[in-house]
Structures are given as C-alpha cells and as structure tokens.
Design a protein around this motif. Structure first.
Motif, mmCIF file in Angstrom:
data_model
loop_
_atom_site.group_PDB
_atom_site.id
_atom_site.type_symbol
_atom_site.label_atom_id
_atom_site.label_comp_id
_atom_site.label_asym_id
_atom_site.label_seq_id
_atom_site.Cartn_x
_atom_site.Cartn_y
_atom_site.Cartn_z
ATOM 1 N N LEU A 30 0.862 -1.180 0.000
ATOM 2 C CA LEU A 30 0.000 0.000 0.000
ATOM 3 C C LEU A 30 0.894 1.225 0.000
ATOM 4 N N LEU A 31 0.787 2.044 -1.042
ATOM 5 C CA LEU A 31 1.522 3.300 -1.126
ATOM 6 C C LEU A 31 0.583 4.411 -0.686
ATOM 7 N N CYS A 32 1.058 5.232 0.228
ATOM 8 C CA CYS A 32 0.169 6.190 0.859
ATOM 9 C C CYS A 32 0.956 7.382 1.409
ATOM 10 N N ARG A 33 0.240 8.323 2.012
ATOM 11 C CA ARG A 33 0.879 9.423 2.729
ATOM 12 C C ARG A 33 0.502 9.321 4.200
ATOM 13 N N ASP A 34 1.522 9.325 5.045
ATOM 14 C CA ASP A 34 1.323 9.318 6.487
ATOM 15 C C ASP A 34 0.871 10.721 6.907
ATOM 16 N N ILE A 35 -0.299 10.818 7.489
ATOM 17 C CA ILE A 35 -0.851 12.126 7.834
ATOM 18 C C ILE A 35 -0.043 12.809 8.929
ATOM 19 N N ARG A 36 0.427 12.050 9.898
ATOM 20 C CA ARG A 36 1.153 12.663 11.012
ATOM 21 C C ARG A 36 2.462 13.284 10.547
ATOM 22 N N SER A 37 3.229 12.559 9.737
ATOM 23 C CA SER A 37 4.540 13.059 9.301
ATOM 24 C C SER A 37 4.482 13.768 7.954
ATOM 25 N N GLN A 38 3.330 13.646 7.254
ATOM 26 C CA GLN A 38 3.161 14.243 5.925
ATOM 27 C C GLN A 38 4.233 13.756 4.952
ATOM 28 N N THR A 39 4.560 12.486 5.056
ATOM 29 C CA THR A 39 5.568 11.884 4.176
ATOM 30 C C THR A 39 4.978 10.666 3.476
ATOM 31 N N PRO A 40 5.464 10.341 2.273
ATOM 32 C CA PRO A 40 5.008 9.115 1.615
ATOM 33 C C PRO A 40 5.509 7.886 2.360
ATOM 34 N N ARG A 41 4.668 6.860 2.429
ATOM 35 C CA ARG A 41 5.022 5.624 3.116
ATOM 36 C C ARG A 41 4.575 4.443 2.265
ATOM 37 N N THR A 42 5.147 3.284 2.569
ATOM 38 C CA THR A 42 4.709 2.048 1.925
ATOM 39 C C THR A 42 4.615 0.965 2.987
ATOM 40 N N PHE A 43 3.567 0.137 2.896
ATOM 41 C CA PHE A 43 3.343 -0.929 3.865
ATOM 42 C C PHE A 43 3.013 -2.222 3.119
ATOM 43 N N ARG A 44 3.712 -3.297 3.479
ATOM 44 C CA ARG A 44 3.358 -4.588 2.897
ATOM 45 C C ARG A 44 2.007 -4.993 3.451
ATOM 46 N N ILE A 45 1.083 -5.344 2.574
ATOM 47 C CA ILE A 45 -0.297 -5.552 2.989
ATOM 48 C C ILE A 45 -0.437 -6.723 3.949
ATOM 49 N N SER A 46 0.384 -7.749 3.806
ATOM 50 C CA SER A 46 0.298 -8.890 4.708
ATOM 51 C C SER A 46 0.744 -8.543 6.127
ATOM 52 N N ARG A 47 1.321 -7.351 6.311
ATOM 53 C CA ARG A 47 1.735 -6.921 7.656
ATOM 54 C C ARG A 47 0.756 -5.933 8.285
ATOM 55 N N ILE A 48 -0.279 -5.571 7.535
ATOM 56 C CA ILE A 48 -1.279 -4.629 8.054
ATOM 57 C C ILE A 48 -2.302 -5.386 8.901
ATOM 58 N N ARG A 49 -2.620 -4.830 10.055
ATOM 59 C CA ARG A 49 -3.620 -5.415 10.940
ATOM 60 C C ARG A 49 -4.620 -4.330 11.362
ATOM 61 N N SER A 50 -5.805 -4.759 11.737
ATOM 62 C CA SER A 50 -6.853 -3.861 12.270
ATOM 63 C C SER A 50 -7.118 -2.683 11.342
ATOM 64 N N ALA A 51 -7.222 -2.961 10.044
ATOM 65 C CA ALA A 51 -7.495 -1.888 9.085
ATOM 66 C C ALA A 51 -8.907 -1.345 9.294
ATOM 67 N N PHE A 52 -9.018 -0.016 9.220
ATOM 68 C CA PHE A 52 -10.319 0.638 9.430
ATOM 69 C C PHE A 52 -10.432 1.826 8.493
ATOM 70 N N VAL A 53 -11.548 1.879 7.759
ATOM 71 C CA VAL A 53 -11.812 2.993 6.853
ATOM 72 C C VAL A 53 -12.612 4.041 7.620
ATOM 73 N N THR A 54 -12.026 5.216 7.806
ATOM 74 C CA THR A 54 -12.697 6.279 8.556
ATOM 75 C C THR A 54 -13.727 6.988 7.675
ATOM 76 N N SER A 55 -14.479 7.890 8.264
ATOM 77 C CA SER A 55 -15.460 8.681 7.507
ATOM 78 C C SER A 55 -14.836 9.934 6.904
ATOM 79 N N ASP A 56 -13.555 10.183 7.202
ATOM 80 C CA ASP A 56 -12.884 11.390 6.713
ATOM 81 C C ASP A 56 -12.392 11.190 5.278
ATOM 82 N N ILE A 57 -12.620 12.211 4.442
ATOM 83 C CA ILE A 57 -12.215 12.177 3.034
ATOM 84 C C ILE A 57 -11.034 13.125 2.823
ATOM 85 N N PHE A 58 -10.103 12.714 1.963
ATOM 86 C CA PHE A 58 -8.964 13.579 1.654
ATOM 87 C C PHE A 58 -8.951 13.922 0.167
#
Length: 328
Positions: A198-226
């Motif tokens: 998953l290629l994304c932007r970390d909101i806290r650090s405002q930097t691009p990040r990448t995460f291997r999907i098999s290492r992601i846990r407790s994924a939650f889609v918020t109601s906030d839109i960007f």
C-alpha cells in the motif's frame, strides 16, 4: 464447536504452505510457524472461489464433450469429473510421500468443513478435497495468494481507494500500541518479492510511506475524506512501477563492483536496483536510497559505494558496527 481432522499432504504441498504461512507471519507465541491458523484462514477465504472455479471448469469440459459428441449429460458429467481428477489434479498421481497433518478447526472454518462434508465430496475423501483445494491455491501467483489470505484487509483498502477515505491500521513490524493514519493512493505488487504494498501518505509526518499488505492489521476505513495531491500521486505512481516496497528519496548513486561483486549482482535478483549505465567497474543508479542500502549490504566488500556520501556513510557505519561486535 471445535473439531480435529487428519489430512494427508505431499511433502511439497506441506512445505509450500508452510512457506506462505511464514511469509505472511502466521506465528505462535514462541515465534514458530502456525500452519493450523494459516490453513483455517485459507479454507474460509478461498472456499467460495475454489468451488466456483471448479464448477466452471467442469461445466466447460462438459459443454465441450456434449457439443462434439452424442454423449449424454450424465456421462459427460462423469467423464469431465474423471478428466479433472486424472489430468488436472496431478498431485494424485505424484510419487511424493504423503504426510499426515492434524487440522483443528472452529468457528467459520468448522462451518466450511461441515459444508464440504455434506455437499462437496462426491465420492472423494475430505482429506483429498482439501489437498486439491490447497494445491489449487498454490497454483495461483503469490501476490494473488496474499490477496486471498488477507481478503478483508484488501477489501477495506480498495474501498478507501475508490472513495478517497482516510484509513487507520497497525502493523506487525511496529509497536503494538502504535497505529498509522494514512491517505491511501495505490496497491502495487513487488515483482521480486511477489507481495503487494500500500503506497500512501502518512498524515502525522506528511511523508510518503509504503506498507506490505500482509503486515497490516486492524485496518479501518474512517469517515474522513482527503483530496488527491496530484504531484504526490504522480510520484507514488512511478514508485509503484519501479519499487513499491521503498518510497524513500531517489538518489543518483555510483557503486564500484569487483569481479565477484559483478557476479553476485547478476545472481542476487531480489529487490535488485535497475542500472542506469555501466562504465567498467562503475555501476550507475537512479534509485531510492533505502533500497540501494538494503541491496548492497548483501554484497559486502565486493561492492563499494562511491557516491552519494550519505549512502556511503550508511554502509560504512553498518560494517563498522558489525566488525566491532564480531571483534569482542
């Protein structure tokens, strides 16, 4: 309800299933591979797809048989089943030794096993049915197998991607109480590792990040839109094609390889950076610095970084501290 079943798998099938369980980090408290937990998830997440694919294959063969001959529908069904069993599910005729594996199921996995026992066996054993299912799963490319095992996570990410919703999750590689809040942009496969990121932007650090999907846990889609950042989207799209497992800054690097380094560079293909040009012993790269660092750590003294200075210093410190520990 909990039930135990004994199933028989070939050594090759069992070994490959263990490899996936290890890669996807199904482990017990003592850090050993938890094959049983992995197989329970596989059965729950793959059963519907396996059943549909098997039925589609049989129907296709039956249609061909009845279309070309005067064979009855009943005989065509029997023959189609025999063709699949004899020629497609080849593990039946392999000479590999079978190994008994105890499968303990409960909850959803128990319910699926009961459905199989009551409706799907058609003259074969539960052990053979599961073996065929596992071999079918293993015939799928690993990046798609990852999508099967982490089906719920994929569905959450794809929903967030379509609607541009912010996500939160934890990962197996971070502290248990540390969560990430990100703006998701792409899911991209890594050809070398055969995993998805998953290629994304970390909101806290405002930097691009990448995460291997098999290492992601407790994924939650918020109601906030960007809002999509077009410049970042273009940057991450380029990373997705070249090196989705690393979104660190791209640098222009020069690495000197001796004859052993050149040989190793040809052989070690996992996460190998693409060469821009070669001038004698000098190899030029325009590639993420973090990936260059991780790759050339494997080549030791046979690859010496000439530039940039930042990468050279990282490798120097890596070998310096290693030498200091070994010299104690």
């Amino acid at each position: 309800m909990t039930e135990k079943y004994k199933i028989y798998l070939s050594e090759d099938t069992r070994s490959r299933l263990i490899n996936d369980a290890e890669l996807f980090e199904f482990t017990k408290k003592d850090e050993t591979v938890n094959l049983n937990a992995f197989l329970k998830v596989l059965i729950v997440n793959y059963f519907d797809q396996y059943r549909r694919d098997s039925e589609a294959l049989l129907n296709s063969i039956m249609a061909d048989l009845t279309g070309m001959t005067s064979i009855s529908d009943k005989d065509a069904s029997l023959l189609a089943d025999k063709i699949v069993s004899t020629y497609i599910k080849s593990d039946k005729v392999s000479n590999s030794k079978n190994i008994a594996v105890t499968l303990t199921v409960s909850g959803s996995s128990y319910d699926i096993i009961r459905i199989i026992e009551n409706n799907m066996l058609r003259g074969t054993s539960l052990s053979q049915y599961l073996k065929d299912m596992f071999n079918s799963y293993l015939s799928i490319p690993r990046d798609r197998r990852e999508a099967i095992i982490f089906k719920d996570t994929y569905e959450d990410i794809e929903k967030a991607l379509k609607t541009h919703h912010i996500m939160t999750f934890t990962t197996t590689s971070s502290e248990r109480d540390h969560s990430f809040t990100v703006e998701p942009y792409f899911i991209a496969p890594s050809k070398e590792e055969q995993c998805n990121y998953l290629l994304c932007r970390d909101i806290r650090s405002q930097t691009p990040r990448t995460f291997r999907i098999s290492r992601i846990r407790s994924a939650f889609v918020t109601s906030d839109i960007f809002e999509i950042d077009e410049n970042l989207q273009k940057e991450l799209q380029e990373k997705a094609v070249r090196s989705p497992h690393s979104v660190s800054a791209t640098v222009s690097a020069v690495v000197k390889l001796n004859k052993y380094g050149k040989r190793m560079f040809k052989v070690i293909t996992k996460n190998r950076p693409i060469v821009s040009k070669i001038e004698g012993d000098l190899y030029y790269f325009d590639w993420p610095e973090l990936q260059l660092e991780d790759y050339f750590k494997r080549l030791g003294r046979d690859a010496v970084v000439i530039k940039p200075a930042s990468l050279k210093e990282k490798l120097r410190k890596y070998y310096y501290y290693a030498l200091r520990e070994y010299s104690k």
